[in-house]
Design a protein around this motif. Structure first.
Motif, PDB file in Angstrom:
ATOM      1  N   VAL A 114     -10.232  11.306  35.436  1.00 23.28           N
ATOM      2  CA  VAL A 114     -10.508   9.739  35.781  1.00 23.28           C
ATOM      3  C   VAL A 114     -10.299   9.078  34.494  1.00 23.28           C
ATOM      4  CG1 VAL A 114     -11.857   7.815  35.963  1.00 23.28           C
ATOM      5  CG2 VAL A 114     -11.714   9.691  37.845  1.00 23.28           C
ATOM      6  N   ASP A 115      -9.612   8.358  33.894  1.00 26.76           N
ATOM      7  CA  ASP A 115      -9.284   7.838  32.465  1.00 26.76           C
ATOM      8  C   ASP A 115      -9.665   6.389  32.973  1.00 26.76           C
ATOM      9  OD1 ASP A 115      -8.612   7.193  29.989  1.00 26.76           O
ATOM     10  OD2 ASP A 115      -6.844   7.519  30.267  1.00 26.76           O
ATOM     11  N   PHE A 116     -10.296   6.147  31.974  1.00 21.59           N
ATOM     12  CA  PHE A 116     -10.579   4.674  31.950  1.00 21.59           C
ATOM     13  C   PHE A 116      -9.684   3.224  31.204  1.00 21.59           C
ATOM     14  CE2 PHE A 116     -13.357   0.618  30.203  1.00 21.59           C
ATOM     15  CZ  PHE A 116     -13.166   0.057  31.153  1.00 21.59           C
ATOM     16  N   LEU A 117      -9.543   2.538  31.430  1.00 23.73           N
ATOM     17  CA  LEU A 117      -8.745   1.499  30.694  1.00 23.73           C
ATOM     18  C   LEU A 117      -9.032   0.273  30.168  1.00 23.73           C
ATOM     19  CD1 LEU A 117      -5.042   1.783  32.759  1.00 23.73           C
ATOM     20  CD2 LEU A 117      -5.377   3.270  30.846  1.00 23.73           C
ATOM     21  N   SER A 118      -9.024  -0.260  28.652  1.00 21.14           N
ATOM     22  CA  SER A 118      -9.392  -1.499  29.233  1.00 21.14           C
ATOM     23  C   SER A 118      -9.192  -1.599  27.403  1.00 21.14           C
ATOM     24  CB  SER A 118     -11.287  -0.973  28.473  1.00 21.14           C
ATOM     25  OG  SER A 118     -11.074  -0.573  27.548  1.00 21.14           O
ATOM     26  N   ASP A 119      -9.609  -2.919  27.447  1.00 20.32           N
ATOM     27  CA  ASP A 119      -8.778  -4.168  26.375  1.00 20.32           C
ATOM     28  C   ASP A 119      -9.608  -4.258  25.367  1.00 20.32           C
ATOM     29  OD1 ASP A 119      -5.436  -4.495  27.445  1.00 20.32           O
ATOM     30  OD2 ASP A 119      -6.611  -6.009  28.755  1.00 20.32           O
ATOM     31  N   VAL A 120      -9.339  -4.987  24.218  1.00 19.99           N
ATOM     32  CA  VAL A 120      -9.879  -5.132  23.245  1.00 19.99           C
ATOM     33  C   VAL A 120     -10.803  -6.623  23.261  1.00 19.99           C
ATOM     34  CG1 VAL A 120      -9.745  -3.183  21.858  1.00 19.99           C
ATOM     35  CG2 VAL A 120      -8.559  -5.513  21.764  1.00 19.99           C
ATOM     36  N   PRO A 121     -11.815  -6.676  22.783  1.00 19.28           N
ATOM     37  CA  PRO A 121     -12.221  -8.544  22.916  1.00 19.28           C
ATOM     38  C   PRO A 121     -11.430  -9.096  22.098  1.00 19.28           C
ATOM     39  CG  PRO A 121     -13.842  -6.993  22.594  1.00 19.28           C
ATOM     40  CD  PRO A 121     -13.002  -5.870  21.940  1.00 19.28           C
ATOM     41  N   GLY A 122     -10.160  -9.946  22.570  1.00 20.15           N
ATOM     42  CA  GLY A 122      -9.293 -10.924  21.704  1.00 20.15           C
ATOM     43  C   GLY A 122      -7.741 -10.416  22.351  1.00 20.15           C
ATOM     44  N   LYS A 123      -8.278  -9.293  22.969  1.00 18.23           N
ATOM     45  CA  LYS A 123      -6.846  -9.081  23.948  1.00 18.23           C
ATOM     46  C   LYS A 123      -6.078  -8.481  22.846  1.00 18.23           C
ATOM     47  CE  LYS A 123      -3.991  -8.562  27.331  1.00 18.23           C
ATOM     48  NZ  LYS A 123      -4.496  -7.791  28.959  1.00 18.23           N
ATOM     49  N   ASN A 124      -5.290  -9.901  22.273  1.00 22.43           N
ATOM     50  CA  ASN A 124      -4.011  -9.156  21.586  1.00 22.43           C
ATOM     51  C   ASN A 124      -4.327  -9.882  20.138  1.00 22.43           C
ATOM     52  OD1 ASN A 124      -2.149 -11.004  21.651  1.00 22.43           O
ATOM     53  ND2 ASN A 124      -2.245 -10.402  23.855  1.00 22.43           N
ATOM     54  N   ASP A 125      -3.616  -9.320  18.886  1.00 23.91           N
ATOM     55  CA  ASP A 125      -3.421 -10.557  17.650  1.00 23.91           C
ATOM     56  C   ASP A 125      -2.229 -11.164  16.955  1.00 23.91           C
ATOM     57  OD1 ASP A 125      -5.526  -8.914  16.140  1.00 23.91           O
ATOM     58  OD2 ASP A 125      -3.621  -7.578  15.851  1.00 23.91           O
ATOM     59  N   ASN A 126      -1.443 -11.802  18.617  1.00 23.58           N
ATOM     60  CA  ASN A 126      -1.019 -12.796  19.069  1.00 23.58           C
ATOM     61  C   ASN A 126      -1.011 -14.333  18.799  1.00 23.58           C
ATOM     62  OD1 ASN A 126       2.005 -14.651  19.278  1.00 23.58           O
ATOM     63  ND2 ASN A 126       2.681 -12.805  19.871  1.00 23.58           N
ATOM     64  N   ARG A 127      -1.126 -15.188  18.216  1.00 24.04           N
ATOM     65  CA  ARG A 127      -2.077 -16.255  17.566  1.00 24.04           C
ATOM     66  C   ARG A 127      -1.090 -17.398  17.743  1.00 24.04           C
ATOM     67  NH1 ARG A 127      -5.535 -13.754  19.480  1.00 24.04           N
ATOM     68  NH2 ARG A 127      -7.634 -12.723  18.428  1.00 24.04           N
ATOM     69  N   LYS A 185       0.694  -8.504  25.355  1.00 22.17           N
ATOM     70  CA  LYS A 185       0.411  -8.184  25.629  1.00 22.17           C
ATOM     71  C   LYS A 185      -1.059  -6.974  25.221  1.00 22.17           C
ATOM     72  CE  LYS A 185       4.805  -6.190  26.900  1.00 22.17           C
ATOM     73  NZ  LYS A 185       5.677  -7.182  25.977  1.00 22.17           N
ATOM     74  N   GLY A 186      -0.922  -5.741  25.476  1.00 23.88           N
ATOM     75  CA  GLY A 186      -2.503  -4.994  25.091  1.00 23.88           C
ATOM     76  C   GLY A 186      -2.658  -3.937  25.853  1.00 23.88           C
ATOM     77  N   ARG A 187      -3.366  -3.344  25.430  1.00 27.14           N
ATOM     78  CA  ARG A 187      -3.660  -1.525  25.794  1.00 27.14           C
ATOM     79  C   ARG A 187      -3.741  -1.268  27.486  1.00 27.14           C
ATOM     80  NH1 ARG A 187      -8.759   0.442  22.306  1.00 27.14           N
ATOM     81  NH2 ARG A 187      -9.792  -0.199  24.305  1.00 27.14           N
ATOM     82  N   THR A 188      -4.645  -2.322  28.150  1.00 30.22           N
ATOM     83  CA  THR A 188      -4.086  -2.454  29.801  1.00 30.22           C
ATOM     84  C   THR A 188      -2.251  -2.282  30.151  1.00 30.22           C
ATOM     85  OG1 THR A 188      -6.788  -2.515  29.634  1.00 30.22           O
ATOM     86  CG2 THR A 188      -5.082  -2.557  31.709  1.00 30.22           C
ATOM     87  N   THR A 189      -2.225  -3.005  29.550  1.00 33.22           N
ATOM     88  CA  THR A 189      -0.281  -3.754  30.051  1.00 33.22           C
ATOM     89  C   THR A 189       0.127  -2.673  29.836  1.00 33.22           C
ATOM     90  OG1 THR A 189      -0.897  -6.078  29.690  1.00 33.22           O
ATOM     91  CG2 THR A 189       1.487  -5.106  30.215  1.00 33.22           C
ATOM     92  N   ASN A 190       0.150  -2.067  27.965  1.00 39.16           N
ATOM     93  CA  ASN A 190       0.975  -0.742  28.058  1.00 39.16           C
ATOM     94  C   ASN A 190       0.566   0.840  28.613  1.00 39.16           C
ATOM     95  OD1 ASN A 190       1.816  -2.480  25.705  1.00 39.16           O
ATOM     96  ND2 ASN A 190       0.466  -1.835  25.093  1.00 39.16           N
ATOM     97  N   ALA A 191      -0.244   0.813  28.940  1.00 37.46           N
ATOM     98  CA  ALA A 191      -0.889   1.915  30.036  1.00 37.46           C
ATOM     99  C   ALA A 191      -0.108   2.103  31.936  1.00 37.46           C
ATOM    100  CB  ALA A 191      -2.507   2.171  29.789  1.00 37.46           C
ATOM    101  N   LEU A 192      -0.313   0.687  32.146  1.00 38.61           N
ATOM    102  CA  LEU A 192       0.412   1.099  33.296  1.00 38.61           C
ATOM    103  C   LEU A 192       1.543   0.337  33.563  1.00 38.61           C
ATOM    104  CD1 LEU A 192      -1.943  -2.651  34.626  1.00 38.61           C
ATOM    105  CD2 LEU A 192      -2.078   0.096  34.756  1.00 38.61           C
ATOM    106  N   ALA A 193       2.755   0.493  32.381  1.00 38.30           N
ATOM    107  CA  ALA A 193       3.345   0.080  31.316  1.00 38.30           C
ATOM    108  C   ALA A 193       3.786   1.797  31.924  1.00 38.30           C
ATOM    109  CB  ALA A 193       3.883  -1.361  30.963  1.00 38.30           C
ATOM    110  N   GLN A 194       3.309   2.526  31.136  1.00 38.68           N
ATOM    111  CA  GLN A 194       3.688   3.692  31.250  1.00 38.68           C
ATOM    112  C   GLN A 194       3.130   4.601  32.593  1.00 38.68           C
ATOM    113  OE1 GLN A 194       5.683   5.532  28.806  1.00 38.68           O
ATOM    114  NE2 GLN A 194       5.664   3.665  27.609  1.00 38.68           N
ATOM    115  N   LEU A 195       2.677   3.757  33.610  1.00 36.26           N
ATOM    116  CA  LEU A 195       2.690   4.853  34.807  1.00 36.26           C
ATOM    117  C   LEU A 195       3.520   4.474  35.874  1.00 36.26           C
ATOM    118  CD1 LEU A 195      -1.287   4.130  35.475  1.00 36.26           C
ATOM    119  CD2 LEU A 195      -0.446   6.008  35.264  1.00 36.26           C
TER     120      LEU A 195
END
Length: 346
Positions: free
Chosen positions: A132-145, A151-161
């Protein structure tokens, strides 16, 4: 706005639950008018520590604030209220005393408590073991203001799936509004011969007209791509089997809608979490979930979604059956939102 969409429940750092469920009546079959079909995963082992770390990161983040501090000062969305520590402590004591008294429990809560002695043995029989692996984003999601992307870590991980899929993707998402990147990702999978089936809400079952407008604007193009889409009915036959509360016996049962966020890849890998198939989950919301490598579990979850896709529970979007069951007023409202340039916010 960026929103924390995470849902985790961690007990003593040993056992944890994550999935689509929020803390409200309609997520536990207690609402008298509208309830959700949701899905959670209960996990044990090393992955729980990862979930605990994610929680602590959000708890300690500069983006987190004590609820009592949000009412200090004067502002458009604030009240000019000052509370001292004594009042805060007293308020928490009163809330705690109220919550722990069974005299304040609704009949449905008493029913749930009475089912615990049989629920846990049944749950233990359903446990499967696997990585089992846990996917999570960081507070604030990303640096694009400066835009609504990033996107974010969860988006990228699911895209790889999705990229890893060789045969099939079976997906359940309450909202279906694909960004250009997501459409390209699914288009590539279809070219590889991957069969993609998606179960989402119909307009009749959805309580989110804005999200429904985004889906309706692209439904025809998604079907032409080759996606198989099934729209959940507001009164599916499976509702009577899933409802466990006293509300199920009402003369007019509540509307039942999808809220589960799940993807099964090649009948052997399962994602269960908070991620919707929409631009908001992709770029703005922080999201979490677990990816479980276990063929037995994958086939169980896949089978449950396939049941939800059956004609007695969902309409086949390719046949155009769903829209006729919706009132003229609701159709008119969603047409209004279809004209609004709000897709990146959905």
């Amino acid at each position: 706005n960026q929103r924390m969409h995470d849902k985790t429940f961690i007990v003593d750092g040993k056992v944890a639950i994550t999935g689509g469920r929020n803390m409200a009546d309609e997520y536990f079959d207690y609402d008298h008018e509208y309830n959700f079909r949701d899905r959670d995963a209960l996990v044990l082992g090393e992955v729980v520590n990862k979930m605990q770390i994610s929680f602590e990161n959000f708890w300690a983040s500069e983006l987190s604030a004590k609820v009592e501090e949000l009412y200090d000062g004067i502002g458009l969305m604030q009240k000019n209220v000052k509370v001292n520590d004594k009042v805060i402590a007293q308020t928490y004591r009163e809330l705690h005393d109220y919550a722990k008294s069974s005299d304040n429990f609704a009949p449905e809560i008493h029913e749930a408590i009475n089912r615990v002695p049989t629920a846990f043995p049944r749950l233990s029989e359903q446990i499967v073991w696997g990585a089992v692996d846990f996917l999570s984003d960081v507070p604030g999601k990303n640096d694009n203001r400066f835009s609504l992307g990033g996107k974010g870590r969860t988006t990228n991980a699911l895209a790889q799936l999705v990229v890893s899929a060789q045969k099939s993707l079976v997906i359940q998402s309450p909202y279906l509004v694909l960004s250009d990147d997501a459409k390209a990702l699914f288009a590539d999978a279809l070219k590889r011969g991957v069969r993609i089936r998606i179960n989402t809400n119909s307009l009749a079952s959805s309580d989110n007209l804005q999200a429904s407008s985004g889906y309706r604007n692209q439904r025809d193009s998604l079907l032409k791509m080759g996606l198989e889409i099934f729209e959940y009915k507001p009164a599916p036959e499976i509702r009577s089997k899933l409802f466990q509360s006293a509300i199920s016996g009402k003369i007019k049962p509540p509307i039942f809608a999808l809220h589960a966020k799940t993807m099964v890849v090649d009948s052997n890998t399962t994602y269960i979490g908070t991620y919707n198939l929409d631009p908001r989950s992709e770029n703005l919301n922080t999201e979490v979930g677990v990816v479980i490598q276990n063929e037995t579990l994958a086939r169980i979850v896949e089978g449950a979604i396939e049941t939800d896709m059956r004609p007695e529970n969902s309409w086949n979007a390719a046949k155009g059956e769903a829209d006729g069951s919706v009132s003229f007023l609701k159709r008119s409202k969603v047409r209004f939102w279809q004209m609004m340039p709000i897709k990146p916010l959905l």
